[in-house]
Design a protein around this motif. Structure first.
Motif, PDB file in Angstrom:
ATOM      1  N   HIS A  73      39.338  44.763  46.958  1.00 15.90           N
ATOM      2  CA  HIS A  73      40.544  45.250  47.616  1.00 15.90           C
ATOM      3  C   HIS A  73      40.324  46.715  47.985  1.00 15.90           C
ATOM      4  N   GLU A  74      40.910  47.124  49.070  1.00 19.17           N
ATOM      5  CA  GLU A  74      40.824  48.539  49.428  1.00 19.17           C
ATOM      6  C   GLU A  74      41.788  49.327  48.565  1.00 19.17           C
ATOM      7  N   MET A  75      41.411  50.561  48.319  1.00 14.09           N
ATOM      8  CA  MET A  75      42.260  51.446  47.528  1.00 14.09           C
ATOM      9  C   MET A  75      43.454  51.867  48.388  1.00 14.09           C
ATOM     10  N   PRO A  76      44.676  51.714  47.888  1.00 12.64           N
ATOM     11  CA  PRO A  76      45.831  52.121  48.684  1.00 12.64           C
ATOM     12  C   PRO A  76      45.811  53.629  48.954  1.00 12.64           C
ATOM     13  N   ARG A  77      46.153  54.003  50.164  1.00 14.35           N
ATOM     14  CA  ARG A  77      46.180  55.426  50.531  1.00 14.35           C
ATOM     15  C   ARG A  77      47.539  56.010  50.147  1.00 14.35           C
ATOM     16  N   THR A  78      47.492  57.180  49.563  1.00 12.88           N
ATOM     17  CA  THR A  78      48.721  57.868  49.171  1.00 12.88           C
ATOM     18  C   THR A  78      48.673  59.281  49.715  1.00 12.88           C
ATOM     19  N   ASP A  79      49.787  59.919  49.751  1.00 13.11           N
ATOM     20  CA  ASP A  79      49.831  61.309  50.218  1.00 13.11           C
ATOM     21  C   ASP A  79      49.723  62.264  49.023  1.00 13.11           C
ATOM     22  N   GLY A  80      48.627  62.110  48.273  1.00 12.19           N
ATOM     23  CA  GLY A  80      48.354  63.028  47.186  1.00 12.19           C
ATOM     24  C   GLY A  80      48.963  62.636  45.853  1.00 12.19           C
ATOM     25  N   GLU A  81      49.776  61.592  45.815  1.00 12.68           N
ATOM     26  CA  GLU A  81      50.388  61.195  44.542  1.00 12.68           C
ATOM     27  C   GLU A  81      49.427  60.314  43.753  1.00 12.68           C
ATOM     28  N   ARG A  82      49.527  60.425  42.484  1.00 13.48           N
ATOM     29  CA  ARG A  82      48.694  59.635  41.599  1.00 13.48           C
ATOM     30  C   ARG A  82      49.253  58.222  41.499  1.00 13.48           C
ATOM     31  N   THR A  84      49.726  54.606  39.573  1.00 11.41           N
ATOM     32  CA  THR A  84      49.743  54.046  38.219  1.00 11.41           C
ATOM     33  C   THR A  84      49.138  52.645  38.277  1.00 11.41           C
ATOM     34  N   PRO A  85      48.688  52.109  37.148  1.00  9.31           N
ATOM     35  CA  PRO A  85      48.014  50.804  37.162  1.00  9.31           C
ATOM     36  C   PRO A  85      48.841  49.682  37.780  1.00  9.31           C
ATOM     37  N   HIS A  86      50.152  49.674  37.599  1.00  5.73           N
ATOM     38  CA  HIS A  86      50.936  48.569  38.139  1.00  5.73           C
ATOM     39  C   HIS A  86      51.099  48.657  39.654  1.00  5.73           C
ATOM     40  N   GLU A  87      50.721  49.787  40.246  1.00  3.29           N
ATOM     41  CA  GLU A  87      50.782  49.925  41.699  1.00  3.29           C
ATOM     42  C   GLU A  87      49.497  49.438  42.377  1.00  3.29           C
ATOM     43  N   LEU A  88      48.470  49.165  41.614  1.00  5.44           N
ATOM     44  CA  LEU A  88      47.199  48.691  42.155  1.00  5.44           C
ATOM     45  C   LEU A  88      47.176  47.173  42.188  1.00  5.44           C
ATOM     46  N   ARG A  89      46.373  46.632  43.049  1.00  4.51           N
ATOM     47  CA  ARG A  89      46.200  45.183  43.114  1.00  4.51           C
ATOM     48  C   ARG A  89      45.259  44.735  41.993  1.00  4.51           C
ATOM     49  N   PRO A  90      45.255  43.456  41.691  1.00  4.30           N
ATOM     50  CA  PRO A  90      44.277  42.961  40.701  1.00  4.30           C
ATOM     51  C   PRO A  90      42.855  43.226  41.186  1.00  4.30           C
ATOM     52  N   THR A  91      41.934  43.353  40.282  1.00  5.91           N
ATOM     53  CA  THR A  91      40.576  43.756  40.626  1.00  5.91           C
ATOM     54  C   THR A  91      39.738  42.644  41.228  1.00  5.91           C
TER      55      THR A  91
END
Length: 120
Positions: A73-82, A84-91
């Motif tokens: 999966h591609e890493m979601p782009r954010t505007d500088g915010e960190r 958290t694990p629940h915001e990421l997709r499964p690996t």
């Protein structure tokens, strides 16, 4: 004759025999206690499953191992915010369009730092 020497020798022999008998009785009693304890623990355990309770093969037959190439999966782009694990997709990713496994090119060293010349 000195009867005291004979009396002392026979006393120590009797004491040795009595000590061996007492030790043997104590060891035997300890083993009997351990066996009774083991039987009690065994009675409190769950029983073994019956043959009809055993797992069965699926109707389709045995499950085989599958091999497939996965694209991450591609890493979601954010505007500088960190994130958290629940915001990421499964690996696991998704199945890749290219299912051929990548191979080393001919003439390459084959591994990092092996010192290969790159062509003979």
């Amino acid at each position: 004759m000195n009867s005291t020497l004979y009396l002392a020798a026979s006393t120590s022999t009797v004491f040795g025999v009595v000590a061996v008998l007492v030790a043997g009785i104590l060891i035997t009693a300890g083993l009997v206690w351990a066996i009774r304890l083991g039987i009690g623990v065994r009675r409190r355990e769950h029983r073994a499953p019956r043959p009809e309770e055993q797992p069965r093969l699926p109707d389709s037959g045995p499950v085989r191992e599958s091999h497939e190439m996965r694209a991450p999966h591609e890493m979601p782009r954010t505007d500088g915010e960190r994130l958290t694990p629940h915001e990421l997709r499964p690996t696991g990713g998704a199945p890749s369009e290219e299912q051929q496994r990548g191979r080393w090119s001919q003439g390459s060293s084959g591994s990092f730092g092996s010192g290969g010349s790159g062509g003979a």
